[in-house]
Design an enzyme around this catalytic site. Structure first.
Site, short mmCIF file in Angstrom:
data_model
loop_
_atom_site.label_atom_id
_atom_site.label_comp_id
_atom_site.label_asym_id
_atom_site.label_seq_id
_atom_site.Cartn_x
_atom_site.Cartn_y
_atom_site.Cartn_z
N GLY A 1 -2.52 9.13 6.74
CA GLY A 1 -4.20 8.38 6.16
C GLY A 1 -5.17 8.90 6.69
CG ASN A 2 -8.64 9.00 3.79
OD1 ASN A 2 -8.99 10.32 3.95
ND2 ASN A 2 -8.22 8.05 3.30
CB THR A 3 -8.02 5.98 9.99
OG1 THR A 3 -9.53 5.75 9.22
CG2 THR A 3 -9.07 5.84 11.79
N GLY B 1 -2.38 7.65 -5.97
CA GLY B 1 -2.49 8.36 -4.55
C GLY B 1 -0.62 7.69 -4.07
CB ALA B 2 1.11 10.14 -1.58
CG ASP B 3 -2.10 5.46 -0.29
OD1 ASP B 3 -2.50 6.76 -1.46
OD2 ASP B 3 -2.92 4.71 0.27
CG ASP C 1 -2.24 -0.01 2.71
OD1 ASP C 1 -2.44 -0.24 3.04
OD2 ASP C 1 -1.75 1.58 2.28
CB THR D 1 -10.25 3.89 5.35
OG1 THR D 1 -8.83 4.91 6.56
CG2 THR D 1 -10.91 4.67 6.01
CB THR E 1 -27.21 -9.93 14.05
OG1 THR E 1 -28.14 -9.99 14.02
CG2 THR E 1 -26.95 -9.02 13.51
#
Length: 256
Positions: A8-10, A107-109, A130, A133, A185
Site C-alpha cells: 500500500g501507499n503507507t 487498482g490491484a488492491d 477498504d 490511505t 478543536t
C-alpha cells in the site's frame, strides 16, 4: 506454503498461508527507496524469526498500488526466496467479470479485495469497503460482476490536509470522539473525520442499494487499517482484516 504481499501507499502487509490458513502476518512501512537486498533480507529474517523456513515458500503473489517499488520487490522475491511473484493486475485470471470502462485502470488492491470478498461470501451481492490511505468502495454482484465503485480521501490524508492546509488546525489522533458536537478543536476535527466518513459510507451504500441492487440490501464487507474504528457503527456486516491477502491467495491459486 504461499506468501502474499499487499503493498500500500503507507504500509506493506505480508501474509504467509499454509494451505488455506494464514499462519503469519508481518508489516513494514512502504519505502519507495528500498533496495531488493533490503527487502529480501527483511523477508527471510521475518520468516526465520517467526519459526518458518524460507525454503518452504512455493508461490508468491503481490498486490501493489505503488508501481515504483514493484521491480525491487520482484527482484527480492526471485533472489532471496527463489520464486518470481505473480502481480495482481487486469489480464490475469480473477474469476470476476470486470464491468469497467478501462480494466487497466482498476487498482490491484480493488481486484484482490473483490476476489477475497467473493471467497468469504460467494453468490452474494457485495459492497467492499477498504479503509486505508484512501477509502474505497466497490460493488461485486452475486454473479461475480465487478461494477466499479467510489474513491474517497482516507482518514490519514484528511488529517494531513487539515493540518498542512490551514494555519491553526493541528494534526490529531484518528479516533472516535466522545460526542459528535465537540467542545474543543481536537474533538471537532475527530468528529468531522469520524462521522463524516461514516456518513459518506452510509450514503454511498444506500445509493448503491438503490441504483445497482434494485433496493435489495447487499452484504457489506470491510477491510483496511481504519475499519476497526467503525466496528460499533453498524456500517458493515463483517470486517475481514486479511481480505486483500486472501484475494491475492485466490489469484495465485487460479494462475499458478
Amino acid at each position: 506454503m504461499t506468501l502474499t504481499i499487499d503493498i500500500g501507499n503507507t504500509t506493506t502487509n505480508c501474509g504467509l498461508f499454509d494451505g488455506e490458513k494464514i499462519v503469519l502476518q508481518v508489516r513494514l512501512t512502504t519505502n519507495r527507496n528500498a533496495s531488493s537486498d533490503e527487502i529480501g533480507i527483511f523477508l527471510r529474517s521475518s520468516l526465520r524469526e517467526n519459526g518458518f523456513d524460507w525454503k518452504s515458500v512455493e508461490k508468491i503473489g503481490i498486490c501493489s498500488v505503488v508501481p515504483s517499488v514493484n521491480y525491487s520487490w520482484s527482484s527480492a522475491c526471485s533472489k532471496y526466496l527463489g520464486h518470481d511473484p505473480l502481480f495482481i493486475q487486469a489480464g490475469i485470471k480473477t474469476g470476476l467479470k470486470l464491468k469497467f470502462g478501462n480494466t487497466k485502470e482498476i487498482g490491484a488492491d480493488l481486484i484482490a479485495a473483490a476476489m477475497g470478498a467473493v471467497a468469504v461470501k460467494p453468490d452474494t451481492d457485495l459492497i467492499i469497503v477498504d479503509m486505508g490511505t484512501a477509502t474505497t468502495l466497490e460493488i461485486v454482484t452475486k454473479d461475480r460482476e465487478f461494477m466499479g465503485g467510489t474513491i474517497l480521501a482516507g482518514l490519514k490524508i484528511s488529517v494531513e490536509a487539515l493540518a498542512t492546509g490551514t494555519a491553526k488546525l493541528p494534526s490529531v489522533e484518528i479516533a472516535k470522539p466522545e460526542h459528535a458536537c465537540a467542545t474543543n478543536t481536537i474533538e471537532a476535527i475527530q468528529s468531522g473525520l469520524y462521522y463524516g466518513t461514516a456518513g459518506a459510507i452510509k450514503e454511498l451504500c444506500a445509493q448503491y442499494q438503490k441504483s445497482n441492487f434494485g433496493g435489495k440490501k447487499p452484504y457489506i464487507i470491510a477491510t483496511g487499517g481504519f475499519s476497526k474504528i467503525f466496528a460499533d457503527c453498524n456500517l458493515f456486516d463483517e470486517i475481514v482484516p486479511e481480505l486483500v491477502l486472501s484475494g491475492v491467495k485466490c489469484a495465485i491459486d487460479l494462475n499458478l
